[in-house]
Structures are given as C-alpha cells and as structure tokens.
Design a protein around this motif. Structure first.
Motif, short mmCIF file in Angstrom:
data_model
loop_
_atom_site.label_atom_id
_atom_site.label_comp_id
_atom_site.label_asym_id
_atom_site.label_seq_id
_atom_site.Cartn_x
_atom_site.Cartn_y
_atom_site.Cartn_z
N MET A 152 0.02 -56.98 -3.99
CA MET A 152 0.63 -58.24 -3.71
C MET A 152 0.25 -59.61 -4.50
O MET A 152 1.04 -60.30 -4.89
CB MET A 152 0.47 -58.86 -2.17
N ALA A 153 -1.11 -59.68 -4.94
CA ALA A 153 -1.52 -60.77 -5.77
C ALA A 153 -0.70 -60.72 -7.00
O ALA A 153 -0.53 -62.01 -7.44
CB ALA A 153 -2.98 -60.38 -5.87
N ALA A 154 -0.49 -59.82 -7.65
CA ALA A 154 0.13 -59.64 -8.90
C ALA A 154 1.42 -60.06 -8.72
O ALA A 154 1.93 -60.83 -9.46
CB ALA A 154 0.13 -58.39 -9.30
N LEU A 155 2.05 -59.56 -7.68
CA LEU A 155 3.72 -60.18 -7.37
C LEU A 155 3.61 -61.68 -7.00
O LEU A 155 4.28 -62.33 -7.69
CB LEU A 155 4.13 -59.30 -6.09
N LEU A 156 2.71 -62.10 -6.27
CA LEU A 156 2.60 -63.59 -6.15
C LEU A 156 2.55 -64.56 -7.18
O LEU A 156 2.99 -65.72 -7.13
CB LEU A 156 1.65 -63.71 -4.94
N CYS A 157 1.85 -63.88 -8.33
CA CYS A 157 1.53 -64.71 -9.38
C CYS A 157 2.62 -64.44 -10.42
O CYS A 157 2.50 -65.07 -11.63
CB CYS A 157 0.16 -64.22 -9.96
N ASP A 158 3.54 -63.85 -9.94
CA ASP A 158 4.66 -63.50 -10.94
C ASP A 158 4.60 -63.08 -12.18
O ASP A 158 4.83 -63.24 -13.25
CB ASP A 158 5.60 -64.61 -10.94
N GLY A 194 -6.22 -62.44 0.78
CA GLY A 194 -6.59 -64.04 1.37
C GLY A 194 -5.65 -64.66 0.52
O GLY A 194 -5.40 -64.61 -0.65
N ILE A 195 -4.85 -65.73 1.10
CA ILE A 195 -3.99 -66.96 0.65
C ILE A 195 -4.51 -68.04 0.73
O ILE A 195 -4.71 -68.62 1.74
CB ILE A 195 -2.46 -66.62 1.00
N ASN A 196 -5.15 -68.65 -0.25
CA ASN A 196 -5.75 -69.91 -0.10
C ASN A 196 -4.80 -71.15 -0.84
O ASN A 196 -5.14 -72.05 -0.79
CB ASN A 196 -6.98 -70.10 -1.00
N LEU A 198 2.08 -70.13 -1.54
CA LEU A 198 2.27 -68.60 -1.83
C LEU A 198 2.42 -68.15 -0.35
O LEU A 198 2.99 -66.91 -0.32
CB LEU A 198 1.21 -68.12 -2.41
N ILE A 199 2.37 -68.83 0.85
CA ILE A 199 2.40 -68.06 2.06
C ILE A 199 3.81 -67.45 2.44
O ILE A 199 3.90 -66.43 2.95
CB ILE A 199 1.89 -68.97 3.17
N ARG A 200 4.82 -68.42 2.18
CA ARG A 200 6.20 -67.89 2.69
C ARG A 200 6.59 -66.45 1.92
O ARG A 200 6.96 -65.81 2.65
CB ARG A 200 7.13 -69.03 2.73
#
Length: 322
Positions: free
Chosen positions: A1-7, A132-134, A138-140
């Motif tokens: 998920m982290a890799a996806l969120l960072c595109d 963890g999302i800081n 990125l939350i939505r």
C-alpha cells in the motif's frame, strides 16, 4: 500500500538499506522500481544517513528507512535530505512498535510507516501488519486501496449513493479473529514491554564486562561463556540503545567465531539465529540490479556474517533456559 500511495512507477528509484528483510524491497520491486542500496553505519545495522544524498538521482522517488531492532534511524537528517529533494519517506517500523525517536513514536515521523505483527515481533497475530499514514493527503486514497479499489467506505458514510470500482486495490485487511487476537496484546503492551526490557537488561549486564549479572539467564549463560572462553576469542559488540527490546544480538569478529558460539548454544539446547543476508549480494540483485550487486557495502556484509541473535520472548524462563 505504501508503494501504491507513493505512486511508484517502473524506472523509479527507491533508496533503502541492504541489511533488511526482503519485504522492504519487494513492495517497490513489484511496482517496477529499481532498488538502490545504502550501507549500514559502523556501530549499528541501521542505514548510514550520511551516504544517502550521493545516491539520489533525478529518478529517485523515495527513501525507505528500517528501524532495525526497534532502534531509530537518524530521522532529522533523513527528513532534511528528503525535503531538499522532494522525496517520500517511508518508515519500515516492522520491529519498531513502542519505540521512540526524540519522544516521537517510530512510525509517526515519515509520510508513511509499516509495522509487522509477524510471530517474531513484540506483539503478534501470526502474520499481518499496519500501515501508518502521516500525510493527510493520502488518507482518502488509502481507504480506497484498502477497500479493494472501491469507494465502499464513502458509501457507508452516505457520501455517495452507490459504490463502485474507482482505483486499483487489494485485500489488505485482517480478519476479525486476527484483529481480536492482536487487540488483546495491545491491551497488555505495557506489561509485555516491561518483561522484554527486563530480559534485555539481564543480557546486557551479563555480556557487559565487569558488571554484576541479574538472576535472569545468568546460570545458563555464565556456563556457556565458560565453555566458549577456551575456544573463541569472544570480542562482541552490543548497542546500548535497547530501543523496544525487540532483540538482543552479539556481533562477533568473524563468521567462524559466530558459528562456533552458535554451536555451543545449540549443544546446550539454546536456539540462536543469524539474521539478514545483504540484499545487494543476492541472486536477485545479481540478475536485476547488477550495478548494485557489484557495489561494496562493507558494514552490511559484516552484519550478515557476524551478527547472532539470542532468544528473547515474553515467557523466556528465568535463571536457566536449559
């Protein structure tokens, strides 16, 4: 998920330590990234932040820090570099629950953080973890990824009149049974940590020359030290920052001494284990990142060859492990 969120996209570069578990790299390799490895510092397996900036190129997208043994990396310097070059910072806090950097909880410092609840961790649910999302931006999207790529959560809140497939996603959530098993340990985290810290302290006192050992473990390890003294020139190194007492390790002068001491422990019924092998020297790196395979990262290789982990768990018997 982290890799996806960072595109993370094919061709992007991600900087992370060579001395880490393969999952740290896999998440980004699966998105097509090139992994660029950084060496550890001389007196601890954590990444050497002074070496990061020279590895940054126009293709660099993120820095992934690994808080080895729950001991924090030097986050101020890493964040400064990341801000200067507009990079994501992802904390691999797999071992870092209930550990802190300058009174900030590990996992609360970078843009994103990843915890593990594997059976080897301070608290565990067999497998699984926590993101963890800081960064509030990125939350939505994280919620959508978590809901298999749908806006189902928004539907339940009444924000849309029906939900559908709006993004990529997967099944990242644990079962209710797994979550309940984990929650029971979270409720007892203070007592679990107190016990682990006590065991860590007893190890430290035992191996700290000139100190008086506590009762925990003393008879067993005094015996083993006596056995080893005539066979091995025991010159170990230990870190005084216990972090969250996730592990206690010894660092030998070479692989032979480590293997000999491990054999002594095994013969007495005591399990000790090596840890990570340098990822830059892996077969995968040789095939896919040949330029990284050829690099010299001496500290990472030294920890691969010389580090030995001793048992540490909540129910570790006192006085003797035999």
């Amino acid at each position: 998920m982290a890799a996806l969120l960072c595109d993370i996209q094919p061709g992007d570069e991600v900087i992370l330590p060579s001395f880490t578990f393969v999952s740290t790299a896999n998440a980004f390799v699966l998105r097509g990234a090139k992994i660029v490895f950084v060496d550890s510092i001389a007196d601890h397996p954590n990444m050497d932040e002074s070496l990061i900036e020279e590895l940054i190129t126009p293709k660099t997208k993120a820095i992934v820090v690994v808080h080895y043994a729950g001991v924090p990396c030097e986050m101020d310097g890493i964040l400064s570099i990341a801000t200067k070059h507009n990079l994501w910072v992802i904390e691999d806090a797999a071992q870092g629950i209930d550990s802190f950097y300058k009174e900030k909880a590990l996992g609360s410092i970078g843009h994103l953080s990843c915890f593990s609840f594997h059976e080897t961790k301070n608290i565990q649910s067999g497998e699984g973890g926590l993101l963890g999302i800081n960064d509030t931006d990125l939350i939505r999207r994280a919620e959508i990824l978590w809901e298999k790529g749908t806006d189902r959560a928004a539907f339940f809140r009444g924000e849309v009149n029906k939900y559908g497939w709006v993004d990529i996603g997967s099944s990242f959530l644990p079962s209710e049974v797994t979550a309940a098993f984990l929650w029971a340990q979270l409720e007892e985290l203070k007592s679990i940590q107190s016990r682990r810290l006590s065991i860590w302290d007893s190890y430290f006192q035992l191996f700290d020359k000139g100190s008086t050992t506590t009762e925990i473990l003393s008879e067993t390890y005094q015996k083993l030290l006596s056995q080893a003294s005539g066979k091995i020139d025991i010159t170990w190194q230990r870190i005084e920052n216990k972090g969250n007492a996730h592990m206690f390790y010894l660092l030998f002068q070479n692989e032979t001494e480590r293997s000999e001491f491990s054999t002594i422990l095994k013969n007495e019924g005591v399990l000790s284990v090596f840890h990570y092998q340098s990822l830059h020297k892996s077969e995968y790196s040789k095939k896919h990142f040949p330029d990284q395979y050829l690099r010299e990262l001496p500290n990472s290789d030294r920890y691969s060859d010389c580090l030995l982990r001793l048992p540490i768990f909540y129910e570790l018997p006192e006085v003797s492990m035999l």
